[in-house]
Design an enzyme around this catalytic site. Structure first.
Site: not given
Length: 458
Positions: A269-272, A274-275, A316, A332, A385
């Site tokens: 779930c990488a986007a956008p 930062g990590k 997915d 994330d 988050c």
């Protein structure tokens, strides 16, 4: 208290009516349209304000009017509870349904009068004009005028005893935070949400040097917080990819994987991104997976600017299967995003308790899947988050309960998060709150709400 409003607006302005528009009218009309779309149609604010694909009226505005719309809608959402209470005090009876944009017109005007540096006369005049040009709102033009003028005259009496900390957070969220953190902390969280978030940057190297160059300071575990906001594209270091925008709290979970130099790491779930950027800049071979091709494209553009190379996969996670086990996994997970309300003031008004339940089930499913994607001895970091325990502490505890024979918790230490011991729970989880201090001197407050837990595959 009645908090209903009708958002349908099928009225169309004739060319003759358009000629009557005063300077600033278009921005106020767009603000009311967007506010209605967010609150009543549950459309995310970021989508409405996207300059490429958002609200058509917003895209047609000049840059200064776009900034005004952002300010108006942001204030209207941050203070929505207060405005609802103010209107209840000003109105003898609730505004009937099927009145066009009357409710939204009033919210836009009141947000300018009370929370923005805009003269009352301008806010009132343009609101009355808007009501007059809306076919269904037109019969309430006099009501709009009378309510707003009365607020201008009796402002102190009407607003003097308001309790923003309670009013601006929906009851279900306040109850959730009170149960998790206590009533006092819940009110502090709500109060923190009344302020916009600072602009934080993650730098590739030399945080102290970049803090000096950009007139900021180092906070948390090496983030650079700027003293004042600016257009990021104009700041030194943007063009050459020396840093990227990332809240100081959001930068902490990736650090929990430790030294990733040369490791094969999955950012799920990488986007956008930062990590993803943090891991790649630290020398990891990163596979960034996200369900959205559009968001992945933006991630790839960010990596190009930063001069970082990563592998991207659009999938997915419930169908994704890695070719080989990873050395470490950062999940994330999709969540309610209630920890980002300072940046996204629409969240309290578009999310509902059932969203937490639905997303918690997805998080559980993803956690159980990723166990098999990391080699024995490798680390898994789960983060959200969210401020909700169901998407944080309770989820991590349940994971240990289900798979305690296959994974072991690895407690977070204060040293790993910049010495900020107040961010580490008694059970060794990372828990950031919007009211938490961002540095050890406790002079700089404000972080996104974040949760992270670390596990080792046995």
């Amino acid at each position: 208290m009645s908090r209903r409003a009708n958002t349908k607006d099928k009225s169309a302005k004739a060319p003759a009516e358009e000629k009557q528009e005063k300077p600033g009218f278009a921005a106020r009309k767009v603000s009311a349209d967007i506010l209605g779309n967010v609150v009543h149609k549950k459309r995310p604010l970021d989508g409405e304000l996207d300059v490429a694909s958002g609200h058509s009226g917003f895209r047609a505005l000049a840059g200064n009017d776009r900034a005004l719309v952002r300010a108006i809608v942001g204030a209207a959402l941050r203070h929505r509870g207060e405005i609802l209470e103010i209107l209840e005090r000003l109105l003898d009876r609730p505004i009937p349904e099927k009145t066009g944009r009357v409710q939204d017109i009033l919210h836009v005007a009141i947000s300018q009068m009370l929370y923005l540096d805009i003269p009352d006369r301008a806010a009132v005049s343009l609101a009355v004009d808007h009501a007059g040009l809306d076919r269904r709102a037109r019969p309430y033009k006099g009501l709009v005028n009378g309510v707003l003028r009365r607020l201008g005259r009796e402002r102190d009496d009407i607003t003097g005893d308001l309790e923003p900390d309670l009013l601006n957070t929906p009851d279900w969220l306040m109850d959730s935070w009170s149960e998790a953190y206590g009533a006092e902390i819940a009110r502090k969280i709500s109060a923190a949400h009344q302020q916009e978030a600072a602009l934080d940057l993650t730098v590739k190297t030399d945080p102290a040097g970049w803090a000096k160059k950009l007139e900021g300071q180092v906070v948390a575990a090496g983030s650079v917080r700027l003293a004042k906001k600016a257009a990021v594209e104009t700041l030194e270091g943007f063009e050459d990819g020396s840093w990227w925008v990332q809240d100081a709290a959001a930068a902490l979970p990736a650090r929990l994987l430790g030294d990733v130099q040369g490791l094969n790491v999955a950012d799920l779930c990488a986007a956008p991104g930062g990590k993803t950027a943090q891991l790649a800049a630290a020398g990891a071979e990163v596979t960034a997976v996200d369900i959205s091709k559009g968001r992945l494209k933006r991630l790839e553009e960010n990596m190009t600017r930063l001069g970082l190379t990563v592998r991207t996969v659009a999938s997915d996670l419930r169908q994704f299967e890695p070719e080989a086990p990873f050395d470490a996994v950062l999940l994330d997970a999709p969540c309610s995003a209630t920890g980002t309300i300072r940046r996204h003031p629409d969240v309290p008004w578009i999310k509902k308790p059932y969203d937490i339940e639905k997303l918690s089930e997805i998080q559980k499913e993803l956690l159980d899947r990723v166990v098999d994607w990391v080699r024995p001895g490798g680390l898994i970091v789960y983060c959200t988050c969210s401020l909700e325990a169901a998407e944080g502490e309770a989820q991590a505890d349940a994971f240990i309960g289900r798979l305690g024979d296959r994974i072991a918790p690895v407690p977070v230490t204060p040293e790993e998060v910049g010495g900020l011991a107040h961010l580490v729970t008694n059970t060794g989880y990372l828990r950031c709150l919007p009211c938490h201090e961002a540095e050890k001197t406790r002079e700089n407050t404000g972080l996104d709400g974040f949760f992270a837990a670390r596990f080792r595959r046995l």
